[in-house]
Design a protein around this motif. Sequence first.
Motif: not given
Lengths: 278, 374
Positions: A193-194, A197-198, A278
């Motif tokens: 989730k973190v 994706p980043l 972002q």
Amino acid sequence: MTATRADRIGLLVLPGLAYLGLIYALPLFLLLLKSFRDATGAFSVAEFVQIFGDPLQRSIMARTLRVAFLVTLLALVIAWPTAIVMRRAKGGWLSLFLVAMILPMSLGVVVKAFAWSILFRTNGFINQAMMALGLTDAPVRLLFTETALVIGAANVFLPFMVLPIYAVLQQQDPNLPDAAATLGAGPYQRFFKVILPLALPGVVAGCAFVFSMAVSMYVIPSLIIGERQQTVAMQIARSFLFLRNEQLGSSLSTILLLIAVSVVLGSSWLAARLGARQ
Amino acid sequence: MLNRPAHEQRAASPAMTDERYLDVVAVRKSFKGVTVMDGMNFRVARGELVSLLGPSGCGKTTLLRIVAGLMQADDGSVILAGRNISSLPPHKRNISVVFQNYALFPHLSVAENVAFGLRARGMSKADAVQPVREALALVRMQDFADRSIGGLSGGQQQRIAVARALVVRPDLLLLDEPFSALDRKLRETMQVELKSLLRDRGITGIFVTHDQEEAMGVSDRIAVMNAGRIEQFADPSTLYASPATPFVMDFVGLSTRLSGRVTGQEGARVVVETALGTLRAPGGLATGTPVLIGVRPELIRLEGGAGMNRVDLVLEDVAILGSKTMLQGRPDGGDRLLCELAGIRNGKARGDAISFHWAVEDTLIYDASAEVTT
């Protein structure tokens, strides 16, 4: 009307544009044009019809795509943990990693390919190791195989996968996984989730680099598997140099170019979409 | 791990767990062989707002990370609401953290950020909508639900971080320098806002800060930390009026500070010889003890009567601070002479020869022979 400073600075791009236009775009355009003409010079897609109808050409294309896909996958699998470690490394260790990534690029592929042949030989290091460990009874044929090609090419292209992933990981706020943890996310959720994706824009960029280089590579397959298992790039060279069939060569080039362009455009679209927030 | 015996945990009455809602017991921590925390004990009552105050490197962030589970203590235990959580990973502690840089997820919208904790706990997207809306309303950010994080100001980001931390109904809220990235005016507004928000909802909260004004503004009690120890843990007025150590005196507020030596006793007072004359202070330190004398600047007058302490000095600096004036004398070594006067019209100027007067009872005195830190 006087030109603003920004306008004049824009002129600096002209030499680069002229260079690219003359050396890259123009000849490429002429080549592409040729692929849509028959021997008399009339417009024709006959060459493409013939290529896609030829089982040999189809199998060469399939092999090229398969190898490029596997090379990208292998590079990604190796690059991800490497980039994670580099992101945590500091000072001297980080410099060491960066040198280890960049230095091999300065070593020609030819040298590397001959070095690998020592490893991959029937009585080479890998076979001896596998037999010593009891993984195999008889030496396995590695040299002149697709496996060797995938392993070798992934090695050559690895830096192009590691560096973009490292770049995005390095920009990531180290507090984000911690924040996710305190909000109740376990290691699995933190990753999917973190962290992932980043990092995806970097992963996509790395995959696009490696895939487009792997799909069009010529020197590495020529050295590792030679003529017996052709790739599209080798076919192109063969049709220009040996078969003297410019129609075939330019049509194959067009196909290869379309694959590469769609990979690059598709991935930049994907990266832009992923990075939009972002 | 130093685990408390099971019977002790069971015996704890509800009142006891309220009083010892968070109980940090004998926590030790060292980094690469350097001990940063040597047997830390720290206790917070249910519903209390507490600050960990200290200079950078004092161990306050280490303590916060150990409580949150983001860092493992080498020894000792963390008890929350009667449950030993020492070995639980952070995602199983139900302790929310507001990070210094807010640590909002840049790839998620405002609403998705706030929903993160609920979704991580397995709540469906549809079920999360209502609590997320309420949490955003709580911090007055309901109109920003669909915005991206990148376009928010610092104050707005902090509000989202608070909403994200509170929406999961944490057992404890930790805030790591939550106001340090905001400008002064906004900081003061946010402090008042956050304090009443936490108070209204009965949240137990720990602020980590190096700013004494912030600590005094937001908390019921302040733990002043220095070099991995808690020097004093008390309410803001006690901390200011009766600092337990010279470190606390210096870290919390300003003070006139003189070094001297005890030369005799007069009943419940001691006589102290300083470079600026003879002073008297409450207490019973032995003759010959090197001491440090402190006085809060607003307790000093320019006129005084008999029986008061007095030093004569030449004014080095007169600073107008809006509602007050700070008079500073010529310092000598580690000494400091500060007097705070209300108002700004007092006709004093640099170079004036004046006297500071203060009551003996207002004098703070510390044994300087034991004191290592400045």
